[in-house]
Design a protein around this motif. Structure first.
Motif, PDB file in Angstrom:
ATOM      1  N   SER A   1      96.004  50.660 -15.648  1.00 57.26           N
ATOM      2  CA  SER A   1      96.473  49.881 -14.437  1.00 57.26           C
ATOM      3  C   SER A   1      97.859  50.208 -14.234  1.00 57.26           C
ATOM      4  O   SER A   1      98.359  50.987 -14.971  1.00 57.26           O
ATOM      5  CB  SER A   1      96.244  48.377 -15.086  1.00 57.26           C
TER       6      SER A   1
ATOM      7  N   SER B   1      95.964  42.743 -17.205  1.00 56.21           N
ATOM      8  CA  SER B   1      96.633  43.742 -16.666  1.00 56.21           C
ATOM      9  C   SER B   1      96.854  43.549 -15.075  1.00 56.21           C
ATOM     10  O   SER B   1      96.334  42.505 -14.764  1.00 56.21           O
ATOM     11  CB  SER B   1      95.758  44.933 -16.805  1.00 56.21           C
TER      12      SER B   1
ATOM     13  N   CYS C   1      96.667  45.067 -11.754  1.00 58.33           N
ATOM     14  CA  CYS C   1      96.174  46.235 -10.685  1.00 58.33           C
ATOM     15  C   CYS C   1      95.341  47.003 -11.541  1.00 58.33           C
ATOM     16  O   CYS C   1      95.809  48.301 -11.503  1.00 58.33           O
ATOM     17  CB  CYS C   1      97.135  46.635  -9.759  1.00 58.33           C
ATOM     18  N   SER C   2      94.290  46.729 -12.208  1.00 57.17           N
ATOM     19  CA  SER C   2      93.520  47.581 -12.873  1.00 57.17           C
ATOM     20  C   SER C   2      92.888  48.722 -11.764  1.00 57.17           C
ATOM     21  O   SER C   2      92.309  48.296 -10.856  1.00 57.17           O
ATOM     22  CB  SER C   2      92.223  46.821 -13.462  1.00 57.17           C
TER      23      SER C   2
ATOM     24  N   SER D   1      91.286  44.067  -7.934  1.00 52.96           N
ATOM     25  CA  SER D   1      91.911  43.586  -9.302  1.00 52.96           C
ATOM     26  C   SER D   1      93.547  43.112  -8.745  1.00 52.96           C
ATOM     27  O   SER D   1      94.188  42.439  -9.586  1.00 52.96           O
ATOM     28  CB  SER D   1      92.287  44.738 -10.196  1.00 52.96           C
ATOM     29  N   CYS D   2      94.022  43.773  -7.475  1.00 48.19           N
ATOM     30  CA  CYS D   2      95.304  43.455  -7.201  1.00 48.19           C
ATOM     31  C   CYS D   2      95.268  42.185  -6.340  1.00 48.19           C
ATOM     32  O   CYS D   2      96.203  41.584  -6.363  1.00 48.19           O
ATOM     33  CB  CYS D   2      95.858  44.600  -6.459  1.00 48.19           C
TER      34      CYS D   2
END
Length: 443
Positions: A264, A411, A413-414, A421-422
Motif C-alpha cells: 500500500s 493500510s 490505498c492498498s 481501497s483509496c
C-alpha cells in the motif's frame, strides 16, 4: 526515496479519503465455515528421496542444508493430534510424487502405506484431508529428463495423480493440484530446474495437467472439491492470473488463496520478499480483505478458501514492533469476516503451518504454531507457541468477539484494489480515520 514518497503521499491522501459506513464487527463466520492447518511433504517430512528439491538443497544454493528436517514422516501422528486439539476440521498435506514413484513406473507400497495412515489418522481425529498433488517437488528421474521442460512430464504427472486420487477417493478429500503454479515456475527458474526460454512451455503444461486432473478427480471422486491455490502477490495478480488461474477458471471448484503480505502507499516492506526476508515485512491484515474482494468480483461464481496464511518470525524471535502471531491471527480473521459481510463467499481458512519447516532453502523464517528447532534440537520437540491457544479460541468461537478491533493499523490505498481501497476503504468501528492504528502507531 520510493518509500519516502509513498509515506508522503499516504499522509497527504488520508484526510481526503471517504470512509465507508461503519458496520458491526463480524463475530461468527458461519456454521459451514471450515478451519484448518497446512503443511507440505518436502518442507516437513524429513530427509527426502531423490527429487529436484533434494538436489537443490544439496547443491549449496540454499541458505541452510536440509539436515534432519522436522520429521513429519515419523511424527505425523503427533502433528495430526496437535491439529485436532485446535478443533480444526481440515488438515492439508501433500503426497510426494518422489516418494511414491522413485523410478518410472515403480510404485513404493511402503511409502503409500505411510500416506494411508496419514489419511486414516486425519479422519480418525474428525478432520478432513486436503491433499496437494504437487508442492513444487518432482522425482529425480523426472529432473534427469528435464523436469517441466520435457513434454513427457505431463503424462508422467497425470499417471501419479491417477494413482493417488484413486487410492484416496471417497475419503472426503479436497484436492489441490499444483501449489502456487506461478511461484513453482519462479522457484524452478531460480534454482536452475528450468531456463527462461522454457518458462512458457512449463506454464502450458501445468495448465494442461491441471485441467486433465480436474476431470480425472471428478470422474474418480465425484464429491470432491478441486482447486489450485494462487500465491497472492499484491498489485501483480492481473498478470499472474493470466499465466495460470484465468486459464483454468472453468476447472476450479473454489478459489484457493495464499495470502501473506500486502502493498500500500504506507507499506512497501513487501520488497523484503525478494530476498526471502519475510520476517522483515510489516504485516498488512486488511490486505486479506482486499484479496478476497478482488476474487469475489473477478470470479463471482466461485467461493474462496484461504489455503495458506501465517506470520513468520526471525528464527523464532519476537518481532521488534511487538506484533505477535496471535495478533496476526485475530486481525486476519477479523478482515475475513469483513469480506464475508461485504459479499465475498469466504468458506475456509488454513493456518500455515502446524510446525516450523524448511522454507524453500532456509529454516530461519518460523511460521509454525509449534516451534521445531531443526538445526539445534536433535529431539525435534514440538513446542507450542502462544498462538496455539489463540487459534483454539478462534475456532471454538467460529470467529471473534463482537468488540474486537484490529491491532495492526489499516493500510492507506492498498495496491491490491485500486481505486476502491483509496476511495471507499472499509471502516473499522470505533477507530477514527482510515490508516490510523488501533494500538501503537509503530505497527
Amino acid at each position: 526515496m520510493v518509500r519516502t514518497l509513498a509515506i508522503v503521499l499516504a499522509v497527504a491522501a488520508a484526510p481526503l479519503i471517504a470512509a465507508a459506513p461503519a458496520q458491526a464487527s463480524p463475530t461468527d463466520l458461519g456454521a459451514d465455515f471450515e478451519w484448518g492447518v497446512a503443511t507440505s511433504g518436502f518442507q516437513a517430512e524429513g530427509p527426502p528421496p531423490d527429487s529436484n528439491w533434494a538436489r537443490y538443497a544439496a547443491s549449496g544454493k540454499t541458505k541452510d542444508p536440509y539436515g534432519a528436517g522436522p520429521d513429519f514422516r515419523h511424527r505425523y501422528a503427533e502433528d495430526i493430534a496437535n491439529a485436532a486439539a485446535l478443533g480444526v476440521e481440515v488438515f492439508r498435506f501433500s503426497v510426494e510424487w518422489a516418494r511414491v514413484e522413485p523410478a518410472p513406473g515403480v510404485w513404493d507400497e511402503t511409502e503409500f502405506a505411510y500416506y494411508d495412515d496419514v489419511v486414516r489418522q486425519i479422519r480418525a481425529h474428525g478432520m478432513r484431508p486436503m491433499i496437494t498433488l504437487d508442492h513444487f517437488v518432482y522425482p529425480g528421474w523426472v529432473a534427469d529428463r528435464g523436469g517441466w521442460s520435457d513434454e513427457r512430464t505431463v503424462d508422467a504427472w497425470l499417471a501419479n495423480a491417477e494413482r493417488v486420487v484413486g487410492r484416496y477417493a471417497g475419503d472426503g478429500v479436497d484436492w489441490i493440484t499444483f501449489n502456487e503454479a506461478t511461484v513453482f515456475l519462479q522457484k524452478e527458474l531460480t534454482f536452475g530446474g528450468l531456463t527462461l526460454a522454457d518458462a512458457p512451455q512449463m506454464l502450458d503444461r501445468l495448465v494442461r495437467a491441471h485441467r486433465a486432473a480436474y476431470d480425472l478427480i471428478h470422474r474418480v471422486d465425484p464429491a470432491a472439491r478441486v482447486s489450485s491455490n494462487v500465491a497472492y502477490i499484491p498489485a501483480a495478480m492481473g498478470a499472474l492470473d493470466g499465466m495460470f488461474a484465468d486459464r483454468v477458471r472453468d476447472k476450479l471448484d473454489f478459489v484457493g488463496i495464499d495470502y501473506y503480505y500486502g502493498v500500500s502507499l504506507d507499506n512497501v516492506t513487501a520488497a523484503n520478499a525478494i530476498t526471502d526476508a519475510f520476517f522483515d515485512i510489516r504485516p498488512q491484515p486488511d490486505g486479506i480483505y482486499h484479496a478476497a474482494m478482488y476474487y469475489a468480483r473477478k470470479y463471482p461464481e466461485l467461493p474462496i478458501y484461504i489455503v495458506e496464511n501465517g506470520m513468520p518470525t526471525d528464527d523464532g524471535a519476537p518481532r521488534p514492533d511487538g506484533y505477535t502471531r496471535s495478533d496476526h491471527l485475530r486481525d486476519h480473521v477479523y478482515w475475513l469476516g469483513r469480506a464475508q459481510s461485504d459479499g465475498a463467499k469466504v468458506i475456509g481458512y488454513n493456518y500455515w503451518s502446524i510446525t516450523d519447516n524448511y522454507e524453500w532453502g532456509s529454516y530461519r523464517p518460523r511460521f509454525g504454531l509449534y516451534t521445531v528447532d531443526v538445526l539445534t534440537d536433535p529431539t525435534l520437540a514440538r513446542r507450542p507457541t502462544a498462538a496455539v491457544d489463540t487459534y483454539r479460541e478462534i475456532v471454538a468461537a467460529n470467529g471473534l468477539p463482537a468488540d474486537y478491533r484490529p491491532v495492526a493499523r489499516q493500510s492507506v490505498c492498498s495496491l491490491a484494489d485500486l481505486p476502491r481501497s483509496c476511495l471507499t476503504p472499509p471502516s473499522v468501528p470505533g477507530v477514527s480515520g482510515t490508516g490510523s492504528a488501533s494500538s501503537t502507531g509503530s505497527r
